[in-house]
Design an enzyme around this catalytic site. Structure first.
Site, short mmCIF file in Angstrom:
data_model
loop_
_atom_site.label_atom_id
_atom_site.label_comp_id
_atom_site.label_asym_id
_atom_site.label_seq_id
_atom_site.Cartn_x
_atom_site.Cartn_y
_atom_site.Cartn_z
NE ARG A 376 -3.82 2.10 2.44
CZ ARG A 376 -4.31 2.68 3.52
NH1 ARG A 376 -3.86 2.33 4.73
NH2 ARG A 376 -5.25 3.59 3.45
CB SER A 440 4.54 -5.47 8.81
OG SER A 440 3.97 -4.20 8.63
CG ASP A 494 2.48 -4.25 11.16
OD1 ASP A 494 3.26 -4.38 12.12
OD2 ASP A 494 1.81 -5.19 10.69
#
Length: 581
Positions: A376, A440, A494
């Site tokens: 993203r 992450s 994250d």
């Protein structure tokens, strides 16, 4: 299993039952006998039994109707519409108990003086008003009261009545069914009247037959209208232009009175021209349906017991949770200490994020978020002051499996290509921008913009990345591309991104947690307790990497055979055991 009686109907009025669980009462009665063993598995309304009986032969059957001594209907309702039970998937049979329709006064404009007299003389005045207008138990009494009134006005039998006719219950549904017979109805009327001590003329017999037909026709009309509402409701639930369905039906009035059944069918179909309705008589009554419900209930009981036994290890009690909390607390302390950090399963990694947002941040920034099967990319525009605002524009790019499990160079080149496409999409290609990279995966950080990947998780196995500095690999890919001017200023987990995002709106937020493709948590720790970095003033965000909690075997006492199978079939057997649990 429970079934609490709301109220008696059909002439029953046994004391000490209303408001109680009838299943429990039956079990107590069985226990009092003591000479046989019966397991009561289900309680079934006669409409449900009717529907299940017919559904055995016709899979389209989803409505059960009884028009007899009592009258009622059930149907299959969408669970999402039933607020009285949990869940919103699938369907459940609803027993309408439509005999009580009108008890709130909604039918007063069509109730006659004869209906009111029947109700006043019943054992439950003001209750089951719809049933008293349509069911076989009351139609004979309605006819009797009408006859008495007409005779009193001198319109039949030369105004002469009889003691039998004045006796409640002297006309029953069998009389009405016989009188409505097309061929022998008048004769049946004459025979009934003579048995009541009257001296009828043929004209009297014809008149009585007409009264029976009108009372019966009103019953069919009212039942057809209420059934039509249920059919329309099912059609709307299914969002169908035309509904095809079957109604399972039984009851004395419907089963024995052929004319009643024909009228009922015709009225239902005339009210719903956009429905193809088939009526199926429950030849075996409700017994077969009740047996089927019981058979299904028995299967479900066995299934539930087996599932409960299988899933029992997943149910953790308070003592187990307290043990897990103590083990987690010890592992966190080991991860914070210099001498034990390397062997700790909960690594408690410093993130070098030492401050939470103040709300005074300004500017435009690029955020990369890699943590699962998608990348993203976001453009975040911050504006402080009197008109504090945060605007975000984002796009998601899939990470193909061959990239996730290819080489590190292919992975980071793919990330850079996605950034190029995003900036072209936003019309910002060539503009120098600062970038924060949410990566992450467990990393050891020595400063905010540096992080060495400890190990891949979440299905990633790209070669040449574990043990390497991630930001350097990204910068090398940017250099190979040659089209971007980016300043990579921060590498974060994250969970840290989650905490910082929420802290911008809620200053008291000091914990970030992810429960998704992976599971992890970060929090703001006192610097004086973090032995793995220099300094003792202020606070720093710690990425716990608690997904590895239990890798040393401390959670084996709660791990099930299924957890072990998941671990054996994973890409990193023996690691990230908490995530696998």
């Amino acid at each position: 299993m429970q079934g609490i009686l709301i109220s008696w109907s059909k002439g029953f009025f046994v004391k000490g039952v209303q408001g109680l669980d009838v299943v429990a009462l039956l079990r107590e009665a069985i226990s009092r006998r003591g000479d046989y063993e019966v397991d009561v598995l289900s309680i079934v309304n006669d409409t449900v039994g009717t529907m299940m009986t017919c559904a055995f032969d016709d899979p389209y059957c989803e409505i059960g109707v009884v028009i007899g001594t009592g009258t009622n209907a059930c149907y299959m309702e969408e669970l999402r519409h039933i607020q009285l039970v949990e869940g919103d998937e699938g369907r459940m049979c609803i027993n309408t108990e439509w005999g009580g329709f009108g008890d709130d006064g909604s039918l007063e404009d069509i109730r006659t003086v004869f209906d009111r007299e029947v109700d006043d003389d019943s054992i439950n005045p003001g209750k089951q008003l719809f049933e008293k207008m349509v069911s076989a138990m009351y139609l004979g009494e309605l006819v009797r009261i009408i006859l008495v009134r007409i005779i009193q006005n001198g319109m039949l039998f030369k105004g002469k009545t009889s003691s039998k006719l004045l006796t409640k219950g002297s006309i029953d549904i069998e009389d009405i069914i016989a009188i409505e017979n097309y061929n022998t109805g008048v004769k049946s009327a004459m025979d009934m009247l003579r048995n009541l001590g009257l001296e009828p003329s043929e004209e009297d017999g014809i008149a009585v037959r007409q009264i029976c037909k009108i009372v019966s026709f009103r019953s069919a009309t009212l039942c057809s209208a209420t059934l039509a509402v249920i059919l329309q409701h099912i059609k709307n639930n299914k969002k169908m232009k035309r509904l095809r369905t079957t109604v399972g039906i039984t009851g004395t009035l419907y089963r024995k009175n052929m004319q009643y059944a024909k009228t009922f069918h015709k009225l239902v179909r005339s009210l719903l021209t956009d429905c193809d309705v088939r009526f199926q008589l429950a030849e075996d009554g409700t017994g077969k349906g009740a047996a089927m419900v019981t058979a299904v209930a028995q299967r479900l009981v066995y299934q539930r017991n087996y599932i409960d036994k299988t899933l029992a290890p997943f149910r953790l009690n308070r003592d187990q949770l307290l043990i897990i909390m103590d083990k987690m607390r010890l592992d966190m302390e080991r991860g914070l200490k210099q001498e034990t950090q390397s062997s700790a399963t909960v690594k408690m990694l410093p993130t070098y994020v030492c401050k939470l947002p103040t709300g005074n941040e300004n500017g435009k920034y690029i955020a990369l978020d890699l943590g699962g099967t998608n990348l993203r990319i976001l453009l975040v525009a911050l504006h402080s002051g009197m008109r504090k605002s945060l605007r975000m524009y984002s796009k998601i790019f899939p990470i193909p499996l061959e990239i996730m499990q290819g080489t590190g160079e292919e992975l980071f080149d793919h990330i850079v290509e996605c950034i190029v496409h995003f900036l072209e999409y936003m019309g910002m290609k060539g503009i120098r921008l600062s970038v924060g990279f949410t990566f992450s995966f467990p990393c050891v950080q020595k400063q905010l913009d540096q992080g060495i990947l400890i190990s891949w998780t979440k299905g990633f196995t790209a070669t040449g990345v574990e043990g390497q500095e991630v930001i350097s690999l990204l910068k090398e890919a940017i250099t190979r591309n040659g089209e971007l001017d980016l300043d990579i200023v921060a590498l974060l987990n994250d969970t840290v991104g989650t905490m910082m995002s929420c802290a911008y709106e809620h200053p008291n937020c000091e914990i970030g947690m992810i429960i998704g493709t992976g599971c992890n948590l970060c929090y703001m720790e006192e610097m004086k307790k973090i032995e793995t970095v220099k300094g003792s003033e202020g606070r720093m965000c710690i990425n716990t990497e608690w997904g590895a909690f239990g890798d040393d075997g401390c959670l084996d006492f709660i791990r099930t055979t299924f957890d072990k199978l998941v671990d054996i079939n994973s890409l990193n057997m023996g690691h990230q055991k908490l995530v696998n649990v």
